[in-house]
Design a protein around this motif. Sequence first.
Motif, PDB file in Angstrom:
ATOM      1  N   LEU A 277      -2.144  -9.820  13.888  1.00  0.00           N
ATOM      2  CA  LEU A 277      -1.700  -8.937  14.764  1.00  0.00           C
ATOM      3  C   LEU A 277      -1.737  -7.483  14.093  1.00  0.00           C
ATOM      4  O   LEU A 277      -1.766  -6.599  14.807  1.00  0.00           O
ATOM      5  CB  LEU A 277      -0.263  -9.032  15.164  1.00  0.00           C
ATOM      6  CG  LEU A 277      -0.165  -9.923  16.283  1.00  0.00           C
ATOM      7  CD1 LEU A 277       1.293 -10.736  16.261  1.00  0.00           C
ATOM      8  CD2 LEU A 277      -0.670  -9.657  17.497  1.00  0.00           C
ATOM      9  N   CYS A 278      -1.704  -7.599  12.656  1.00  0.00           N
ATOM     10  CA  CYS A 278      -1.467  -6.348  11.937  1.00  0.00           C
ATOM     11  C   CYS A 278      -2.730  -6.203  10.785  1.00  0.00           C
ATOM     12  O   CYS A 278      -3.084  -7.131  10.436  1.00  0.00           O
ATOM     13  CB  CYS A 278       0.016  -6.183  11.190  1.00  0.00           C
ATOM     14  SG  CYS A 278       1.242  -6.658  12.338  1.00  0.00           S
ATOM     15  N   ALA A 279      -2.736  -4.998  10.300  1.00  0.00           N
ATOM     16  CA  ALA A 279      -3.888  -4.589   9.405  1.00  0.00           C
ATOM     17  C   ALA A 279      -3.094  -4.106   8.164  1.00  0.00           C
ATOM     18  O   ALA A 279      -2.491  -3.106   8.254  1.00  0.00           O
ATOM     19  CB  ALA A 279      -4.947  -3.822   9.852  1.00  0.00           C
ATOM     20  N   ILE A 280      -2.893  -4.936   7.119  1.00  0.00           N
ATOM     21  CA  ILE A 280      -1.961  -4.583   6.063  1.00  0.00           C
ATOM     22  C   ILE A 280      -2.864  -4.842   4.567  1.00  0.00           C
ATOM     23  O   ILE A 280      -3.376  -5.556   4.480  1.00  0.00           O
ATOM     24  CB  ILE A 280      -1.046  -5.422   5.825  1.00  0.00           C
ATOM     25  CG1 ILE A 280      -0.172  -5.765   7.339  1.00  0.00           C
ATOM     26  CG2 ILE A 280       0.335  -5.054   4.936  1.00  0.00           C
ATOM     27  CD1 ILE A 280       0.925  -6.772   7.348  1.00  0.00           C
ATOM     28  N   GLY A 281      -2.743  -3.561   3.991  1.00  0.00           N
ATOM     29  CA  GLY A 281      -3.432  -3.515   2.621  1.00  0.00           C
ATOM     30  C   GLY A 281      -3.718  -2.356   2.284  1.00  0.00           C
ATOM     31  O   GLY A 281      -2.982  -1.381   2.099  1.00  0.00           O
ATOM     32  N   THR A 282      -5.012  -2.061   2.063  1.00  0.00           N
ATOM     33  CA  THR A 282      -5.839  -0.750   1.698  1.00  0.00           C
ATOM     34  C   THR A 282      -6.232  -0.012   3.163  1.00  0.00           C
ATOM     35  O   THR A 282      -6.254  -0.588   4.198  1.00  0.00           O
ATOM     36  CB  THR A 282      -6.913  -1.043   0.846  1.00  0.00           C
ATOM     37  OG1 THR A 282      -7.964  -1.544   1.500  1.00  0.00           O
ATOM     38  CG2 THR A 282      -6.464  -1.755  -0.552  1.00  0.00           C
ATOM     39  N   GLY A 283      -6.803   1.190   2.857  1.00  0.00           N
ATOM     40  CA  GLY A 283      -7.465   2.057   4.024  1.00  0.00           C
ATOM     41  C   GLY A 283      -8.719   1.208   4.347  1.00  0.00           C
ATOM     42  O   GLY A 283      -9.037   1.250   5.778  1.00  0.00           O
ATOM     43  N   GLU A 284      -9.320   0.498   3.461  1.00  0.00           N
ATOM     44  CA  GLU A 284     -10.547  -0.339   3.910  1.00  0.00           C
ATOM     45  C   GLU A 284     -10.040  -1.372   4.635  1.00  0.00           C
ATOM     46  O   GLU A 284     -10.919  -1.752   5.542  1.00  0.00           O
ATOM     47  CB  GLU A 284     -11.226  -0.771   2.572  1.00  0.00           C
ATOM     48  CG  GLU A 284     -11.983   0.255   1.678  1.00  0.00           C
ATOM     49  CD  GLU A 284     -11.127   1.274   1.130  1.00  0.00           C
ATOM     50  OE1 GLU A 284     -11.590   2.355   0.617  1.00  0.00           O
ATOM     51  OE2 GLU A 284      -9.703   1.146   0.884  1.00  0.00           O
ATOM     52  N   THR A 285      -8.897  -2.167   4.610  1.00  0.00           N
ATOM     53  CA  THR A 285      -8.515  -3.258   5.259  1.00  0.00           C
ATOM     54  C   THR A 285      -8.223  -2.674   6.717  1.00  0.00           C
ATOM     55  O   THR A 285      -8.749  -3.252   7.631  1.00  0.00           O
ATOM     56  CB  THR A 285      -7.166  -3.656   4.692  1.00  0.00           C
ATOM     57  OG1 THR A 285      -7.206  -4.044   3.250  1.00  0.00           O
ATOM     58  CG2 THR A 285      -6.517  -5.053   5.531  1.00  0.00           C
ATOM     59  N   THR A 319      -1.281   5.679   5.468  1.00  0.00           N
ATOM     60  CA  THR A 319      -2.150   4.869   6.300  1.00  0.00           C
ATOM     61  C   THR A 319      -3.284   5.746   6.905  1.00  0.00           C
ATOM     62  O   THR A 319      -4.416   5.383   7.424  1.00  0.00           O
ATOM     63  CB  THR A 319      -1.658   4.125   7.301  1.00  0.00           C
ATOM     64  OG1 THR A 319      -0.267   3.102   6.538  1.00  0.00           O
ATOM     65  CG2 THR A 319      -2.210   3.305   8.043  1.00  0.00           C
ATOM     66  N   ILE A 320      -2.807   6.976   7.567  1.00  0.00           N
ATOM     67  CA  ILE A 320      -3.620   7.630   8.503  1.00  0.00           C
ATOM     68  C   ILE A 320      -4.758   8.225   7.546  1.00  0.00           C
ATOM     69  O   ILE A 320      -5.808   8.146   7.938  1.00  0.00           O
ATOM     70  CB  ILE A 320      -2.559   9.049   9.078  1.00  0.00           C
ATOM     71  CG1 ILE A 320      -1.889   8.384  10.034  1.00  0.00           C
ATOM     72  CG2 ILE A 320      -3.806  10.013   9.546  1.00  0.00           C
ATOM     73  CD1 ILE A 320      -0.992   9.223  10.699  1.00  0.00           C
ATOM     74  N   THR A 321      -4.567   8.901   6.365  1.00  0.00           N
ATOM     75  CA  THR A 321      -5.487   9.439   5.605  1.00  0.00           C
ATOM     76  C   THR A 321      -6.430   8.483   5.070  1.00  0.00           C
ATOM     77  O   THR A 321      -7.547   8.573   4.740  1.00  0.00           O
ATOM     78  CB  THR A 321      -5.019  10.345   4.607  1.00  0.00           C
ATOM     79  OG1 THR A 321      -3.990   9.641   3.657  1.00  0.00           O
ATOM     80  CG2 THR A 321      -4.031  11.566   5.255  1.00  0.00           C
ATOM     81  N   ARG A 322      -5.945   7.687   4.454  1.00  0.00           N
ATOM     82  CA  ARG A 322      -6.663   6.326   3.644  1.00  0.00           C
ATOM     83  C   ARG A 322      -7.610   5.820   4.578  1.00  0.00           C
ATOM     84  O   ARG A 322      -8.676   5.428   4.258  1.00  0.00           O
ATOM     85  CB  ARG A 322      -5.860   5.288   2.912  1.00  0.00           C
ATOM     86  CG  ARG A 322      -4.966   6.243   1.724  1.00  0.00           C
ATOM     87  CD  ARG A 322      -4.072   5.139   1.103  1.00  0.00           C
ATOM     88  NE  ARG A 322      -3.158   5.839   0.130  1.00  0.00           N
ATOM     89  CZ  ARG A 322      -2.108   5.381  -0.639  1.00  0.00           C
ATOM     90  NH1 ARG A 322      -1.772   4.044  -0.207  1.00  0.00           N
ATOM     91  NH2 ARG A 322      -1.581   5.854  -1.563  1.00  0.00           N
ATOM     92  N   THR A 323      -7.035   5.388   6.039  1.00  0.00           N
ATOM     93  CA  THR A 323      -7.989   4.813   6.636  1.00  0.00           C
ATOM     94  C   THR A 323      -9.209   5.760   7.246  1.00  0.00           C
ATOM     95  O   THR A 323     -10.409   5.427   7.199  1.00  0.00           O
ATOM     96  CB  THR A 323      -7.144   4.308   7.841  1.00  0.00           C
ATOM     97  OG1 THR A 323      -6.241   3.444   7.340  1.00  0.00           O
ATOM     98  CG2 THR A 323      -8.100   3.454   8.947  1.00  0.00           C
ATOM     99  N   ALA A 324      -8.645   7.096   7.332  1.00  0.00           N
ATOM    100  CA  ALA A 324     -10.078   7.992   7.710  1.00  0.00           C
ATOM    101  C   ALA A 324     -10.707   8.100   6.499  1.00  0.00           C
ATOM    102  O   ALA A 324     -12.143   8.210   6.884  1.00  0.00           O
ATOM    103  CB  ALA A 324      -9.134   9.363   8.185  1.00  0.00           C
ATOM    104  N   ALA A 325     -10.278   8.223   5.342  1.00  0.00           N
ATOM    105  CA  ALA A 325     -11.383   8.291   4.199  1.00  0.00           C
ATOM    106  C   ALA A 325     -12.118   6.704   4.255  1.00  0.00           C
ATOM    107  O   ALA A 325     -13.510   7.093   4.077  1.00  0.00           O
ATOM    108  CB  ALA A 325     -10.806   8.263   2.894  1.00  0.00           C
ATOM    109  N   ALA A 326     -11.769   5.731   4.501  1.00  0.00           N
ATOM    110  CA  ALA A 326     -12.483   4.490   4.274  1.00  0.00           C
ATOM    111  C   ALA A 326     -13.557   4.446   5.449  1.00  0.00           C
ATOM    112  O   ALA A 326     -14.624   3.875   5.579  1.00  0.00           O
ATOM    113  CB  ALA A 326     -11.703   3.327   4.409  1.00  0.00           C
TER     114      ALA A 326
END
Length: 334
Positions: A277-285, A319-326
């Motif tokens: 149900l969730c994505a937990i880890g790094t921005g890449e995750t 979470t917002i910035t790391r996901t955007a970067a990935a």
Amino acid sequence: MKLGVTLPVDDGLGVPEYLRLVRAAEEAGYDSAWVGEVTGPEVFSMLGVLAASTSRIRLGSGIATVYPRSPALAAMGFATLASAAPGRILAGLGASSPMVTEDWHGRAHDRPLATIEGYVRVLRAAWAGERVSVEHPRTQGFRATLLPPEPPPIVVGAMNPKMLRLAGRVADGVFLTWSPVDEIAAKLALVREGECEAGREPGSVWAMVSFWAYAGDRLPEGMQRLRRLCLQYAMVPTHAGSFTGVFPEIARATDLWRAGDRRGALALVPDEAVHRLCAIGTGETVAARAAAVHRAGVDLAVLLTPGAVPGEIDGPLQTITRTAAAAGLLQTAQ
């Protein structure tokens, strides 16, 4: 890849914190920010603040429950927002649950399908400047004087088959709530059935899916917070059916929780269920989960970004910035 973000409305944050999150999402290249409505911010006033404080990002109610407000009042609210931020407002609607509707707001949670369908009819007619007469929800002789320069797309939040088909018949978009990636195709098929029933072109209704996401520095605490949130929503009677395929012991966990054994209830939520149900880890995750959602046929993947503990804002920002970067959004935004 289009990404959206849903504000963590269960975290006890204030307007300044929400502004930081949405501005960060806008700067990072997100398509849209969505404001839910539970016991935190009131959705229309929050969207007004965000509309006045941003310039590019689209803003939607995700989701505004239809029972506490008359459809005429909602039509006025969305028209006001659309006048302030033309082309950036999305009208997300949902039936919510009897607990919210009846216990908190003192309204009858009756005929949810007919209520949503009638609500959509009122919004579309009001925004077109027509005099509105709809039997349910009863709206007689209403005519709006503030018309939106561009009618907001209407997005219906849907979990069960009947609501999914209704979204296919009447909505512009469908919000597939609490949907693991492997369940998306079956739900979209029901939306397409609704399109067919209404004689609409297949694929007329675009889809969005939200999922809890955490890519902050406090991963162990984030995991436990998301475990609790999964159980919290799974215990809602109208939502439970959407979680049974993820972890089968919802009923037992609910009984333990209501008996006061919170630790025992949480122990019945396995790690596997949380990760589905969730994505937990790094921005890449998190970016990988969004990409999987897109491959499943969804147009907009939306991150629901709680903190590792209520009131914590660093985790959501990370979470917002790391996901955007990935995901490569930062380069696109620049």
